[in-house]
Scaffold this active site. Structure first.
Site, PDB file in Angstrom:
ATOM      1  N   LEU A 103       0.883  -1.163   0.000  1.00 57.44           N
ATOM      2  CA  LEU A 103       0.000   0.000   0.000  1.00 57.44           C
ATOM      3  C   LEU A 103       0.919   1.211   0.000  1.00 57.44           C
ATOM      4  O   LEU A 103       1.982   1.187   0.626  1.00 57.44           O
ATOM      5  CB  LEU A 103      -0.877   0.032   1.259  1.00 57.44           C
ATOM      6  CG  LEU A 103      -2.055  -0.952   1.367  1.00 57.44           C
ATOM      7  CD1 LEU A 103      -2.776  -0.760   2.702  1.00 57.44           C
ATOM      8  CD2 LEU A 103      -3.057  -0.781   0.231  1.00 57.44           C
ATOM      9  N   ASP A 104       0.471   2.285  -0.672  1.00 64.78           N
ATOM     10  CA  ASP A 104       1.300   3.498  -0.702  1.00 64.78           C
ATOM     11  C   ASP A 104       1.414   4.103   0.697  1.00 64.78           C
ATOM     12  O   ASP A 104       0.550   3.890   1.546  1.00 64.78           O
ATOM     13  CB  ASP A 104       0.668   4.572  -1.597  1.00 64.78           C
ATOM     14  CG  ASP A 104       0.449   4.083  -3.004  1.00 64.78           C
ATOM     15  OD1 ASP A 104       1.227   3.233  -3.458  1.00 64.78           O
ATOM     16  OD2 ASP A 104      -0.509   4.565  -3.637  1.00 64.78           O
ATOM     17  N   TYR A 105       2.418   4.941   0.845  1.00 59.98           N
ATOM     18  CA  TYR A 105       2.651   5.690   2.088  1.00 59.98           C
ATOM     19  C   TYR A 105       1.367   6.381   2.574  1.00 59.98           C
ATOM     20  O   TYR A 105       1.020   6.328   3.739  1.00 59.98           O
ATOM     21  CB  TYR A 105       3.750   6.712   1.791  1.00 59.98           C
ATOM     22  CG  TYR A 105       4.169   7.584   2.934  1.00 59.98           C
ATOM     23  CD1 TYR A 105       4.875   7.064   4.012  1.00 59.98           C
ATOM     24  CD2 TYR A 105       3.885   8.954   2.928  1.00 59.98           C
ATOM     25  CE1 TYR A 105       5.286   7.868   5.054  1.00 59.98           C
ATOM     26  CE2 TYR A 105       4.282   9.776   3.955  1.00 59.98           C
ATOM     27  CZ  TYR A 105       4.984   9.227   5.021  1.00 59.98           C
ATOM     28  OH  TYR A 105       5.379  10.030   6.050  1.00 59.98           O
ATOM     29  N   THR A 151      -1.774   5.689   1.623  1.00 58.33           N
ATOM     30  CA  THR A 151      -2.991   4.875   1.577  1.00 58.33           C
ATOM     31  C   THR A 151      -3.222   4.224   2.931  1.00 58.33           C
ATOM     32  O   THR A 151      -2.285   3.790   3.593  1.00 58.33           O
ATOM     33  CB  THR A 151      -2.859   3.787   0.488  1.00 58.33           C
ATOM     34  OG1 THR A 151      -2.610   4.416  -0.764  1.00 58.33           O
ATOM     35  CG2 THR A 151      -4.117   2.948   0.382  1.00 58.33           C
ATOM     36  N   ARG A 208      -4.590   5.018  -7.967  1.00 55.27           N
ATOM     37  CA  ARG A 208      -4.259   6.432  -8.164  1.00 55.27           C
ATOM     38  C   ARG A 208      -3.982   6.730  -9.630  1.00 55.27           C
ATOM     39  O   ARG A 208      -4.447   7.733 -10.186  1.00 55.27           O
ATOM     40  CB  ARG A 208      -3.017   6.811  -7.337  1.00 55.27           C
ATOM     41  CG  ARG A 208      -3.275   6.760  -5.843  1.00 55.27           C
ATOM     42  CD  ARG A 208      -2.010   7.098  -5.052  1.00 55.27           C
ATOM     43  NE  ARG A 208      -2.155   6.729  -3.654  1.00 55.27           N
ATOM     44  CZ  ARG A 208      -2.688   7.518  -2.719  1.00 55.27           C
ATOM     45  NH1 ARG A 208      -3.111   8.725  -3.033  1.00 55.27           N
ATOM     46  NH2 ARG A 208      -2.801   7.098  -1.480  1.00 55.27           N
TER      47      ARG A 208
END
Ligand code: URA
Length: 243
Positions: free
Chosen positions: A105-107, A109, A193
């Protein structure tokens, strides 16, 4: 314990993915009872045989651990960060042994992330042929039109490759923003995204709310729970059946 394929034993010990373990075997880095094993079909008994990788005895990962974390924003899902930012592992106080994230997961998210020390399980779940469905709550800049929804549901080309069909459910909108739910079956980098940005809508908030049948119930932001055996078996069954 019964005999198993060498690559399965190595990935099950948590030191490499199944594919990487196969490379280790093929390149002669693995020995069984002192003999180099370069054939992928080789079987061994992890409890009786001495299996070494690069001369080091393979330690069987003791108990298999499976966790469901509700990741807050502001944490990376890599195990260490060159910029020194907090990692999801920092949230796992009280968990014995090493586990690592299944996917990413992104930073920025939030939401559900599976972690385990079972490399074999992680490989099954992330198999590119059939990744289990993952659902995200999304807050977007601007109002998403029905045409745009249709485009995304059919698939959008990212880096020359079309995304697999997705499902979108509209939740609400104002003049400035839209809120929706999207379900995808892939885990390409920053996929949600990038898909929305491609059609001109910036993602302002992203939260993974479901992984197959698992949801956020009982897991507060920053908290985690252990998966039950039936849940682990069911996840495995769904991903194996989907191939
Ligand atoms: N898609 C994204 O863009 N980011 C995530 O963290 C997960 C899915």
């Amino acid at each position: 314990m019964a005999e198993e394929r060498l690559q399965k034993i190595i990935s099950g010990a948590g030191i490499a993915s199944r594919r990487h373990a196969e490379q280790m075997i093929l390149t002669g880095r693995v020995t069984v009872n002192g003999k180099v094993a370069t054939k992928l079909g080789t079987k061994a008994d992890p409890e009786k045989d001495h299996i070494k990788v690069d001369g080091k005895l393979l330690r069987l990962a003791g108990k298999k651990t499976y966790l469901l974390l509700n990741k807050p924003r502001g944490h990376v899902t890599t195990l260490s960060d060159p910029e020194g930012r907090p990692t999801v592992i920092d949230l796992l106080k009280g968990v014995k042994g090493r586990v690592y994230p299944v996917g990413r997961l992104d930073y920025d998210t939030e939401g559900l992330l599976l972690l385990t020390n079972d490399g074999d399980f992680a490989n099954t779940i992330m198999h590119p042929k059939f990744e289990i469905p993952k659902t995200y709550d999304v807050k977007l800049k601007g109002v998403l039109t029905d045409d745009e929804i249709e485009k995304i549901e059919k698939g959008i080309t990212l880096e020359g490759r079309r995304t697999a069909p997705a499902r979108i459910k509209k939740l609400k909108k104002t003049e400035q923003n839209s809120w929706l739910e999207i379900t995808i079956h892939e885990g390409r980098k920053r996929q949600v995204r990038r898909v929305f940005e491609r059609i001109g809508h910036f993602v302002l908030k992203l939260k993974r709310t479901r992984i197959a049948f698992l949801d956020l119930k009982g897991v507060d932001t920053g908290g985690y729970r252990f998966l039950r055996k039936e849940e682990v078996d069911e996840l495995r069954r769904i991903s194996e059946e989907g191939r």
